[in-house]
Design a protein around this motif. Sequence first.
Motif, short mmCIF file in Angstrom:
data_model
loop_
_atom_site.label_atom_id
_atom_site.label_comp_id
_atom_site.label_asym_id
_atom_site.label_seq_id
_atom_site.Cartn_x
_atom_site.Cartn_y
_atom_site.Cartn_z
N TRP A 61 11.98 -46.44 -19.45
CA TRP A 61 11.42 -47.63 -20.10
C TRP A 61 12.55 -48.57 -20.54
O TRP A 61 13.52 -48.14 -21.16
CB TRP A 61 10.59 -47.23 -21.32
CG TRP A 61 9.91 -48.42 -21.94
CD1 TRP A 61 10.34 -49.17 -22.95
CD2 TRP A 61 8.68 -48.99 -21.52
NE1 TRP A 61 9.48 -50.19 -23.23
CE2 TRP A 61 8.42 -50.10 -22.35
CE3 TRP A 61 7.74 -48.66 -20.52
CZ2 TRP A 61 7.29 -50.89 -22.22
CZ3 TRP A 61 6.62 -49.45 -20.42
CH2 TRP A 61 6.40 -50.57 -21.26
N LEU A 62 12.42 -49.83 -20.18
CA LEU A 62 13.38 -50.86 -20.59
C LEU A 62 12.70 -51.82 -21.55
O LEU A 62 11.62 -52.34 -21.27
CB LEU A 62 13.88 -51.65 -19.36
CG LEU A 62 14.76 -52.88 -19.68
CD1 LEU A 62 16.07 -52.46 -20.33
CD2 LEU A 62 15.01 -53.72 -18.42
N THR A 63 13.37 -52.06 -22.68
CA THR A 63 12.90 -53.05 -23.66
C THR A 63 13.91 -54.21 -23.72
O THR A 63 15.09 -53.98 -24.03
CB THR A 63 12.74 -52.44 -25.06
OG1 THR A 63 11.80 -51.38 -25.00
CG2 THR A 63 12.27 -53.49 -26.06
N VAL A 64 13.48 -55.40 -23.39
CA VAL A 64 14.34 -56.59 -23.50
C VAL A 64 14.06 -57.25 -24.85
O VAL A 64 12.97 -57.76 -25.10
CB VAL A 64 14.09 -57.58 -22.36
CG1 VAL A 64 15.00 -58.81 -22.52
CG2 VAL A 64 14.36 -56.91 -21.02
N ARG A 65 15.06 -57.18 -25.70
CA ARG A 65 14.90 -57.70 -27.05
C ARG A 65 15.23 -59.21 -27.10
O ARG A 65 16.00 -59.72 -26.29
CB ARG A 65 15.81 -56.95 -28.02
CG ARG A 65 15.51 -55.47 -28.11
CD ARG A 65 16.52 -54.79 -29.03
NE ARG A 65 16.25 -53.36 -29.13
CZ ARG A 65 17.01 -52.52 -29.82
NH1 ARG A 65 18.11 -52.98 -30.45
NH2 ARG A 65 16.70 -51.23 -29.87
N GLU A 66 14.64 -59.84 -28.08
CA GLU A 66 14.92 -61.28 -28.30
C GLU A 66 16.32 -61.43 -28.86
O GLU A 66 16.67 -60.81 -29.86
CB GLU A 66 13.89 -61.86 -29.26
CG GLU A 66 13.96 -63.36 -29.40
CD GLU A 66 12.86 -63.89 -30.33
OE1 GLU A 66 12.11 -64.78 -29.91
OE2 GLU A 66 12.77 -63.39 -31.47
#
Length: 497
Positions: free
Chosen positions: A100-105
């Motif tokens: 799982w990849l989470t692209v943060r602001e």
Amino acid sequence: MFLWPLLLVLAPISVQSDWLSIDMPYYAYEGDQVVVRCSGRDNNKIKRLTFYKDGAWLPAYYNTYIISNARPSDSGSYYCKAKRKVFLFIDDTEQTRSAWLTVRELFPAPQLTTRPLQPTEGASVTLSCGTQLPADRSETQLRYSFYRGGYTLRSDWDSPEFWISEIWKEDSGYYWCEARTVSHSVSKQSQQSYIQVQRIPVSGVLLETQPQRDQVVKGETLVLVCSVAKGTGKTRFSWHREGTRESLGQKSQRSQRAELEIPVIRESHAGRYYCTADNGYGLIQSEAVNVTVRIPVSRPVLTFSVPGAQALTGDVVELRCEDKRASPPILYRFYHENVPLGHTSAPFGGGASFNLAVTARHSGTYACEANNGLGAQRSNVAVLHVAEFPPKIRLMNGPHHCEGRVEVEKEGRWGTVCDDGWDMKDVAVVCRELGCGAAKHTPAGMLYLPVAEEDQPVFIQVALCNGTEETLAECEQVETFDCGHDEDAGAVCEGKS
């Protein structure tokens, strides 16, 4: 019966095992480059490798899938599949676990704030483009741009604040800002904010003059200064003179004062002046200022006024000095041979006179000077000639003309002088008038024969001279009341040929 096991062996299968693995970060920030790698224990046996996100196929090069500029939409579940050769014509399909990849602001959309919230015209305004970087990316450099309407106010500014030195009503409108990384990989805009610039109506309109006095000198420069105590924005100033409909001049400018210059003042500029100011909320008028034009003195004219055709000894001559155009009050000074005689003033303008009782010594050059506080001017030189009277006194029957019986002439007749109170002071005046020398004696007139005729009158009973007079006629006298020729006076002076 023997084909079925063979088909089972040849059929492709998808097995999640440790033979194939996926390598990628579990989180990233907007704008980052994310590399997803897929590899097996023996990559030479991999015939084909594919990448998937949330079950959707992704185009990839060999064993790497690259997200060059990560966005929140790139968040999701990633895995890859590999088809490997098992034996001869038998292939096997391997699938990695899901990562799982989470692209943060990287930073939230900026907010534009204004200080002050409701600016007035002419004031300074600070625009702030506020946003926040995460703690682990606090070193990231951002650039800021500011906009109004369709115009760029400042681009790629390294400060989140932009200072507007002066703002005007015409600058009212929608403003927004943009924050972006140096590489421009992440760029976000704020919402638009409407800035309403407040205009202050003009009030306290005042007209002043420079020089600051109610009187100006002809030929000088006069400046009419129109100012307002309050008022912002572009103000229209207008100057007027009472009694005329036309405007003397107009100016529109962003200022609380404006000037109108009259380069050369003339007499016709005298009058009452006022000004008006209007910045869109109605015209406001100042009180009127009275302007008086003072005229400096020019070269005055000196004239003589004498009783007859020519100034004679004993006459009273009027010296008149006049400048008809100079502004009052005027002080006039009179000079004889550059020696001051006296002065007199003309409080209401015009000329002034100086009376002078003249003798022969008053012949010579005369001049006058006029001064009304704006500089003195002297007249041209004028020449006065004082003629002597024919002798009106004589000494009769003496050895020479400086000795004898004293006789004076009145209205064409000659008469004697009584010796009542006759003294050396009286003789000194007689000697001076005849041009003789010093007085010596006061003899009786009867000593000088022949005596006076019976019908010859006695004109002077007593002569009260102080000895300084030029003529016997200048001395105070008492007319005859009881004197005969036996009391005639005589005089002896030092003789002169």
